[in-house]
Design an enzyme around this catalytic site. Sequence first.
Site, PDB file in Angstrom:
ATOM      1  NE  ARG A 214      -2.982   0.290   3.296  1.00 54.00           N
ATOM      2  CZ  ARG A 214      -2.500   0.732   4.490  1.00 54.00           C
ATOM      3  NH1 ARG A 214      -2.079   1.964   4.611  1.00 54.00           N
ATOM      4  NH2 ARG A 214      -2.456  -0.082   5.517  1.00 54.00           N
TER       5      ARG A 214
ATOM      6  CE1 TYR B 279     -15.067  10.736 -17.089  1.00 55.80           C
ATOM      7  CE2 TYR B 279     -14.882  10.762 -14.707  1.00 55.80           C
ATOM      8  CZ  TYR B 279     -15.149  10.090 -15.881  1.00 55.80           C
ATOM      9  OH  TYR B 279     -15.496   8.774 -15.834  1.00 55.80           O
TER      10      TYR B 279
ATOM     11  CG  ASP C 258      -8.277  15.090 -16.369  1.00 54.70           C
ATOM     12  OD1 ASP C 258      -7.582  14.476 -17.195  1.00 54.70           O
ATOM     13  OD2 ASP C 258      -9.311  14.612 -15.846  1.00 54.70           O
TER      14      ASP C 258
ATOM     15  CE  LYS D 243     -11.602   6.851 -19.277  1.00 57.92           C
ATOM     16  NZ  LYS D 243     -11.862   8.181 -18.740  1.00 57.92           N
TER      17      LYS D 243
HETATM   18  C1  LIG Z   1     -12.249   8.685 -17.595  1.00 63.22           C
HETATM   19  C2  LIG Z   1     -11.786  10.002 -17.139  1.00 63.22           C
HETATM   20  C3  LIG Z   1     -11.548  10.253 -15.779  1.00 63.22           C
HETATM   21  C4  LIG Z   1     -11.809   9.208 -14.708  1.00 63.22           C
HETATM   22  O1  LIG Z   1     -10.936   8.122 -14.817  1.00 63.22           O
HETATM   23  P1  LIG Z   1     -11.308   6.630 -14.307  1.00 63.22           P
HETATM   24  O2  LIG Z   1     -10.050   5.880 -14.603  1.00 63.22           O
HETATM   25  O3  LIG Z   1     -12.501   6.175 -15.067  1.00 63.22           O
HETATM   26  O4  LIG Z   1     -11.581   6.733 -12.848  1.00 63.22           O
HETATM   27  C5  LIG Z   1     -11.102  11.503 -15.419  1.00 63.22           C
HETATM   28  N1  LIG Z   1     -10.895  12.471 -16.336  1.00 63.22           N
HETATM   29  C6  LIG Z   1     -11.123  12.274 -17.644  1.00 63.22           C
HETATM   30  C7  LIG Z   1     -10.891  13.379 -18.607  1.00 63.22           C
HETATM   31  C8  LIG Z   1     -11.572  11.040 -18.087  1.00 63.22           C
HETATM   32  O5  LIG Z   1     -11.818  10.847 -19.392  1.00 63.22           O
END
Ligand SMILES: *Cc1c(COP(=O)(O)O)cnc(C)c1O
Length: 425
Positions: free
Chosen positions: A66, A119, A191, A216
Site C-alpha cells: 500500500r 469530467y 487533467d 484511457k
Molecule cells: C475517464 C476520465 C476520468 C476518470 O478516470 P477513471 O479511470 O474512469 O476513474 C477523469 N478524467 C477524464 C478526462 C476522463 O476521461
Amino acid sequence: MNNKPDSAGLDNAGTGTRAVWGGEQVRHPYNATQTPIVVSAAYGYDDIDNWYDVALGKAPGFIYSRMSNPTVEILEAKICELEKAASAVAFSSGMAAISSVLYTFLAHGNRVVSTKDSYGGTNKIFEEFLPRMGVEVTLCETFDHEEIEREVAKGCQLLYLETPTNPTLKILDIQRLVSAAKRVGALVVADNTFATPLNQNPLALGVDVVVHSATKFLSGHGDVLGGLVCGAGFLMDKVRHYREINGAALDPFSAYLIIRGMKTLVLRMRQQQHSARALAEFLGSEPLVESVNYPGLPGHPNHAVACAQMRGFGAIVSFVLVGGMDTVKVLLPRLRFAHCAGNLGAVETLYGPARTTSHVENTLEERLALGIGEGLVRVSVGIEDTDDLLDDLKQAFAFVRRSRDEQTPKHTQPSIKEPCTEVAS
Ligand SMILES: *Cc1c(COP(=O)(O)O)cnc(C)c1O
C-alpha cells in the site's frame, strides 16, 4: 547492475523512446527483459535495523505494497519521463487520483475555482463532496476566460483545469489561467487525459500537478483501470502520504498492463489522431450533422490556443446529429467497426451519446444547461485503418437516410402502387 554509460539517460530522447524505456533502463531480476509483476503484500527483513531504516525512508527498499511496490514504481517512473515530472504517484483509477489530489491539498474554508465542463466524476466531487467538507467551489463557463480570471482574482487555493474537455472539446488557455492563479498563490491542477503527454505537457506551461486517467489512452486497450498524478517532489510526497493512508493504491498487475500499453502510446496516438481529423472533416460535410467539435479544425473557436499549446489535437471528436436521439438510435447500432460503450482511448473505435457516457450522472435539464443536446455523440477514434472508419460512418449515414425516407408518411407521396397492381392482375 546498470553498466550502460552515463549518457544513456533519456534527457535527449524523443517521446516514443521515453515511452518504451522510461523507468526500465535497469536490469530486472533474472535479467528479465520485461517488467516483473511483484504481487507481494509485504517485504521481509532479517536485519531489524535495516528494516527500520527502510520504514523511515532512510534506506531504499519496500515495506508494504500500500506504501510502495516495485512494479508500480516503474510505472511512476515512466509517466515522469513522459510528463517531464520530478515525481509521480499511481492510483487505482483516474477518479482515485483526482479525488486524492483534491483531498490532499484542500481543507475546510478553502475555495476552488474550476469550469462547468470537467469530467462527470470530477464535477460530482465539486458539487457534492467538497461543499460537504466546507470547501467553496465556483464553476465558471468553460469558454469564458475573463470569468475564470475574475473568480481566481477574488482569492482561491486551487484552480482545476481540464483541456480539451469531455465531450465538447473546449480548449482552455493553460498559460493565461496559470498566470491568474500565480497572482493569488493558488495551486494549479490539470487533467491531461484527453491530450496525453504526446500532445501536451501542462507542467511545462506552469501547472503544478497533472492528473491522468491511465484507463484511457495511456494504457490504450480498455482492459485496466488506473490513475496517475505527477509534479514536483514536495507536492508528490504529500499525495503519496495521502494514498498510503486512504489506500487507493494501484495493484501490480494493473500497473503492468498500463506499462505495457504505454510503450505503444506514440504509435497508437499518431494513427488515432490522423483518423480523428479525417472523420472530423467528413462529419463537417455530412448534412445529417449539425456541428462538429474537434480542436484541430480551423473553425474551432479555440483553434489558435490549441495550436499554441498542443502538438497534436487528440483522438476524440464529437458531433451533433440532426434529429437528436432518434437519429442516434439508428446510426450507432449500424456501425461495424465500433463499440457503443462508455469508454475512450482504446485501440477499438468507441461511439457513445453524452447521455450514456460522460454525462450519465446528469439530468436532461443539467445536460441542456451545459450545451449538451440529446443528439451529441462522442467518438474515440481507434487504430483501425482510416478508410475503413470513414466507409463505416458513410454506410451508417446512408442507412439513416433510407430509414428516414421509409418513415415519411405514405399519404404525402403520390400513390401509384395500388392502381398498377390492379392493372397487372
Ligand atoms: C475517464 C476520465 C476520468 C476518470 O478516470 P477513471 O479511470 O474512469 O476513474 C477523469 N478524467 C477524464 C478526462 C476522463 O476521461
